[in-house]
Design a protein around this motif. Structure first.
Motif, PDB file in Angstrom:
ATOM      1  N   VAL A   6       7.570   2.802   4.377  1.00  0.00           N
ATOM      2  CA  VAL A   6       6.963   1.618   4.987  1.00  0.00           C
ATOM      3  C   VAL A   6       5.472   1.853   5.233  1.00  0.00           C
ATOM      4  N   LEU A   7       5.140   3.005   5.788  1.00  0.00           N
ATOM      5  CA  LEU A   7       3.722   3.299   6.045  1.00  0.00           C
ATOM      6  C   LEU A   7       2.921   3.335   4.749  1.00  0.00           C
ATOM      7  N   ALA A   8       3.464   3.995   3.725  1.00  0.00           N
ATOM      8  CA  ALA A   8       2.738   4.138   2.463  1.00  0.00           C
ATOM      9  C   ALA A   8       2.558   2.807   1.744  1.00  0.00           C
ATOM     10  N   ILE A   9       3.576   1.990   1.735  1.00  0.00           N
ATOM     11  CA  ILE A   9       3.497   0.752   0.967  1.00  0.00           C
ATOM     12  C   ILE A   9       2.889  -0.383   1.789  1.00  0.00           C
ATOM     13  N   SER A  10       3.425  -0.631   2.968  1.00  0.00           N
ATOM     14  CA  SER A  10       2.963  -1.786   3.747  1.00  0.00           C
ATOM     15  C   SER A  10       1.556  -1.622   4.286  1.00  0.00           C
ATOM     16  N   PHE A  11       1.204  -0.410   4.673  1.00  0.00           N
ATOM     17  CA  PHE A  11      -0.077  -0.215   5.337  1.00  0.00           C
ATOM     18  C   PHE A  11      -1.112   0.529   4.503  1.00  0.00           C
ATOM     19  N   LEU A  12      -0.739   0.992   3.326  1.00  0.00           N
ATOM     20  CA  LEU A  12      -1.691   1.692   2.470  1.00  0.00           C
ATOM     21  C   LEU A  12      -1.822   0.977   1.122  1.00  0.00           C
ATOM     22  N   GLU A  13      -0.736   0.929   0.369  1.00  0.00           N
ATOM     23  CA  GLU A  13      -0.787   0.335  -0.970  1.00  0.00           C
ATOM     24  C   GLU A  13      -1.123  -1.145  -0.936  1.00  0.00           C
ATOM     25  N   ALA A  14      -0.451  -1.898  -0.087  1.00  0.00           N
ATOM     26  CA  ALA A  14      -0.621  -3.358  -0.093  1.00  0.00           C
ATOM     27  C   ALA A  14      -2.068  -3.793   0.116  1.00  0.00           C
ATOM     28  N   PRO A  15      -2.748  -3.321   1.146  1.00  0.00           N
ATOM     29  CA  PRO A  15      -4.127  -3.777   1.307  1.00  0.00           C
ATOM     30  C   PRO A  15      -5.099  -3.155   0.296  1.00  0.00           C
ATOM     31  N   LEU A  16      -4.833  -1.910  -0.123  1.00  0.00           N
ATOM     32  CA  LEU A  16      -5.770  -1.243  -1.027  1.00  0.00           C
ATOM     33  C   LEU A  16      -5.769  -1.828  -2.430  1.00  0.00           C
ATOM     34  N   LYS A  17      -4.634  -2.332  -2.892  1.00  0.00           N
ATOM     35  CA  LYS A  17      -4.587  -2.830  -4.270  1.00  0.00           C
ATOM     36  C   LYS A  17      -5.565  -3.969  -4.497  1.00  0.00           C
ATOM     37  N   PHE A  18      -5.856  -4.754  -3.459  1.00  0.00           N
ATOM     38  CA  PHE A  18      -6.769  -5.882  -3.604  1.00  0.00           C
ATOM     39  C   PHE A  18      -8.234  -5.444  -3.673  1.00  0.00           C
ATOM     40  N   ARG A  19      -8.501  -4.172  -3.408  1.00  0.00           N
ATOM     41  CA  ARG A  19      -9.861  -3.646  -3.494  1.00  0.00           C
ATOM     42  C   ARG A  19     -10.149  -3.008  -4.855  1.00  0.00           C
ATOM     43  N   ALA A  20      -9.121  -2.890  -5.686  1.00  0.00           N
ATOM     44  CA  ALA A  20      -9.301  -2.278  -7.001  1.00  0.00           C
ATOM     45  C   ALA A  20     -10.127  -3.201  -7.895  1.00  0.00           C
ATOM     46  N   PRO A  21     -11.000  -2.612  -8.696  1.00  0.00           N
ATOM     47  CA  PRO A  21     -11.826  -3.433  -9.583  1.00  0.00           C
ATOM     48  C   PRO A  21     -10.962  -4.253 -10.548  1.00  0.00           C
ATOM     49  N   GLY A  22     -11.296  -5.509 -10.683  1.00  0.00           N
ATOM     50  CA  GLY A  22     -10.618  -6.379 -11.645  1.00  0.00           C
ATOM     51  C   GLY A  22      -9.307  -6.982 -11.163  1.00  0.00           C
ATOM     52  N   ILE A  23      -8.872  -6.633  -9.969  1.00  0.00           N
ATOM     53  CA  ILE A  23      -7.615  -7.183  -9.456  1.00  0.00           C
ATOM     54  C   ILE A  23      -7.892  -8.551  -8.836  1.00  0.00           C
TER      55      ILE A  23
END
Length: 146
Positions: A19-36
């Motif tokens: 939950v910590l890795a996906i909900s609070f790390l992956e989910a918000p960070l993916k929108f900061r990736a270039p081209g996403i």
């Protein structure tokens, strides 16, 4: 420590880590990736959260089976925390995610799309889930039968 206590503890902490890795790390960070784009990020999120929720259901079942196996020696607090976790998981899987999916599949996803209150509810429930998992995990290590 009994096998049921050890398995319950392990399952709770694996669940917490996911939950910590996906909900609070992956989910918000993916929108900061270039081209996403928002559309692409939401599409990825739908897949990731479907997988997370499936794993959570399996882990919840494992913990429930372990608590049942402990029988009358299971503290009432552990039962209450597990009930809270099951309710939150049902709300995530059966109420919030389907509504968020309908919003996505309706074609109303764009880079200009404002954040929806469903996401705030989801984050709130994730915070309840994290707190419950931390308390249940500590309880499993310290208060369940050894």
């Amino acid at each position: 420590m009994t096998v049921a206590t050890a398995v319950a503890s392990a399952a709770v902490f694996v669940w917490l880590g996911m939950v910590l890795a996906i909900s609070f790390l992956e989910a918000p960070l993916k929108f900061r990736a270039p081209g996403i784009t928002i559309e692409l990020g939401v599409g990825i999120g739908r897949l990731v959260f479907r997988a997370l929720n499936t794993a959570e259901c399996v882990l919840a079942a494992v913990v429930v089976v372990c608590l049942v196996a402990l029988g009358g020696s299971t503290p009432a607090a552990a039962v209450v925390l597990m009930a809270i976790l099951v309710v939150v998981l049902v709300l995530d899987v059966a109420v919030l995610r389907p509504r968020m999916d309908r919003r996505y599949t309706s074609g109303n996803v764009s880079d200009a799309m404002p954040r929806h209150s469903l996401h705030l509810w989801y984050v709130g429930l994730e915070l309840v889930k994290v707190a419950s998992l931390v308390i249940l995990g500590i309880s499993a290590l310290t208060h369940l039968p050894a």
